[in-house]
Motif scaffolding. Structure first.
Motif, PDB file in Angstrom:
ATOM      1  N   UNK A  66     -27.032   8.290  40.419  1.00 53.74           N
ATOM      2  CA  UNK A  66     -27.204   9.604  39.817  1.00 53.74           C
ATOM      3  C   UNK A  66     -27.989  10.482  40.783  1.00 53.74           C
ATOM      4  N   UNK A  67     -27.565  11.727  40.923  1.00 54.25           N
ATOM      5  CA  UNK A  67     -28.245  12.646  41.833  1.00 54.25           C
ATOM      6  C   UNK A  67     -28.591  13.924  41.075  1.00 54.25           C
ATOM      7  N   UNK A  68     -29.781  14.438  41.354  1.00 52.78           N
ATOM      8  CA  UNK A  68     -30.328  15.588  40.633  1.00 52.78           C
ATOM      9  C   UNK A  68     -30.829  16.621  41.628  1.00 52.78           C
ATOM     10  N   UNK A  69     -30.776  17.877  41.250  1.00 54.65           N
ATOM     11  CA  UNK A  69     -31.441  18.924  42.022  1.00 54.65           C
ATOM     12  C   UNK A  69     -31.755  20.112  41.126  1.00 54.65           C
ATOM     13  N   UNK A  70     -32.410  21.101  41.723  1.00 57.65           N
ATOM     14  CA  UNK A  70     -32.682  22.360  41.040  1.00 57.65           C
ATOM     15  C   UNK A  70     -31.589  23.319  41.470  1.00 57.65           C
ATOM     16  N   UNK A  71     -30.740  23.641  40.557  1.00 61.02           N
ATOM     17  CA  UNK A  71     -29.603  24.514  40.833  1.00 61.02           C
ATOM     18  C   UNK A  71     -30.060  25.950  41.058  1.00 61.02           C
ATOM     19  N   UNK A  72     -29.245  26.702  41.775  1.00 59.70           N
ATOM     20  CA  UNK A  72     -29.496  28.133  41.976  1.00 59.70           C
ATOM     21  C   UNK A  72     -28.657  28.962  41.007  1.00 59.70           C
ATOM     22  N   UNK A  73     -28.055  28.320  40.022  1.00 57.53           N
ATOM     23  CA  UNK A  73     -27.187  29.022  39.071  1.00 57.53           C
ATOM     24  C   UNK A  73     -27.998  29.949  38.170  1.00 57.53           C
TER      25      UNK A  73
ATOM     26  N   UNK B 133     -36.852  25.935  32.002  1.00 53.92           N
ATOM     27  CA  UNK B 133     -37.858  26.375  31.029  1.00 53.92           C
ATOM     28  C   UNK B 133     -37.735  25.586  29.729  1.00 53.92           C
ATOM     29  N   UNK B 134     -36.525  25.484  29.196  1.00 55.78           N
ATOM     30  CA  UNK B 134     -36.324  24.799  27.916  1.00 55.78           C
ATOM     31  C   UNK B 134     -36.705  23.328  27.993  1.00 55.78           C
ATOM     32  N   UNK B 135     -36.440  22.690  29.132  1.00 58.79           N
ATOM     33  CA  UNK B 135     -36.697  21.259  29.269  1.00 58.79           C
ATOM     34  C   UNK B 135     -38.034  20.959  29.937  1.00 58.79           C
ATOM     35  N   UNK B 136     -38.745  22.021  30.354  1.00 56.79           N
ATOM     36  CA  UNK B 136     -40.040  21.865  31.034  1.00 56.79           C
ATOM     37  C   UNK B 136     -39.904  20.944  32.245  1.00 56.79           C
ATOM     38  N   UNK B 137     -38.876  21.203  33.039  1.00 55.46           N
ATOM     39  CA  UNK B 137     -38.555  20.335  34.159  1.00 55.46           C
ATOM     40  C   UNK B 137     -38.090  21.149  35.354  1.00 55.46           C
ATOM     41  N   UNK B 138     -38.326  20.646  36.534  1.00 57.64           N
ATOM     42  CA  UNK B 138     -37.798  21.264  37.754  1.00 57.64           C
ATOM     43  C   UNK B 138     -36.300  20.983  37.900  1.00 57.64           C
ATOM     44  N   UNK B 139     -35.828  19.950  37.244  1.00 50.30           N
ATOM     45  CA  UNK B 139     -34.422  19.566  37.376  1.00 50.30           C
ATOM     46  C   UNK B 139     -33.529  20.398  36.460  1.00 50.30           C
ATOM     47  N   UNK B 140     -32.387  20.850  36.994  1.00 52.45           N
ATOM     48  CA  UNK B 140     -31.471  21.621  36.153  1.00 52.45           C
ATOM     49  C   UNK B 140     -30.006  21.230  36.348  1.00 52.45           C
ATOM     50  N   UNK B 141     -29.713  20.322  37.278  1.00 54.75           N
ATOM     51  CA  UNK B 141     -28.320  19.931  37.500  1.00 54.75           C
ATOM     52  C   UNK B 141     -28.270  18.483  37.984  1.00 54.75           C
TER      53      UNK B 141
END
Length: 192
Positions: free
Chosen positions: A37-44, A52-60
């Motif tokens: 599994x791979x995660x990052x902070x999207x620029x979308x 914000x909703x998940x209180x996390x740096x990860x979004x994708x």
């Protein structure tokens, strides 16, 4: 809304510094294998809302697929597709990414029947459309009989200032969703 953005910016900075171990692509890419599994902070456009909703740096997030010409990421963005790994990494904020492994032995992900499906903008469960973390959850549950985490009600997340945006997208506060951070924090996934 400006106050929310400032709070969110501080939160993301703290999480990037203290909450996640940064993977430098040089050493970690060599360790990746199919099914990781791979995660990052999207620029979308929706990335700050997810963060914000998940209180996390990860979004994708996505799943690593091995092909004869290299590594790809099976992801839900626009349409479900295979993206070359480096393109996925380059698309993330600061080219930072995180990876987790669920199954240590070699696996083959069956994905061709999913390619081309539209992205699920309303995050509805069970409609044969997928958003990124739902795609991962679905594949692991149906193909490997592993439930990475439980779905949560939308109302379980931080929604201050977001309810109108959710309503515009047809997202019900009682519907169940799974976020990238929920997958990342799964007890069944470990660092590589």
């Amino acid at each position: 809304m400006k106050k929310i953005k400032i709070i969110f910016g501080i939160l993301v900075l703290v999480m990037l510094v203290f909450g996640f171990k940064y993977c430098d692509g040089q050493t970690k890419v060599e360790k990746l294998k199919e099914g990781d599994l791979i995660f990052h902070t999207s620029k979308s456009e929706q990335s700050p809302l997810i963060q914000y909703a998940t209180m996390s740096a990860l979004s994708h997030c996505g799943i690593i697929i091995e092909k004869s010409d290299g590594l790809y990421v099976l992801e839900a963005t626009g349409r479900l597709k295979l993206t070359p790994l480096q393109e996925f990494i380059d698309r993330g904020k600061g080219k930072q990414w995180w990876a987790k492994r669920v199954i240590d032995k070699p696996v083959k992900v069956k994905y061709s029947h999913l390619l081309g499906r539209p992205y699920d903008r309303s995050f509805k469960p069970g409609n044969n459309l997928f958003y990124c973390s739902e795609l991962i959850h679905h594949i692991y549950k149906t193909q490997f009989k592993i439930e990475l985490c439980k779905y949560r009600k939308v109302s379980d997340y931080q929604l201050t200032g977001l309810k109108d945006k959710l309503k515009q997208r047809g997202i019900n506060l009682n519907q169940e969703v799974v976020a990238p951070i929920d997958i990342y924090n799964s007890k069944k996934a470990h660092n590589i």
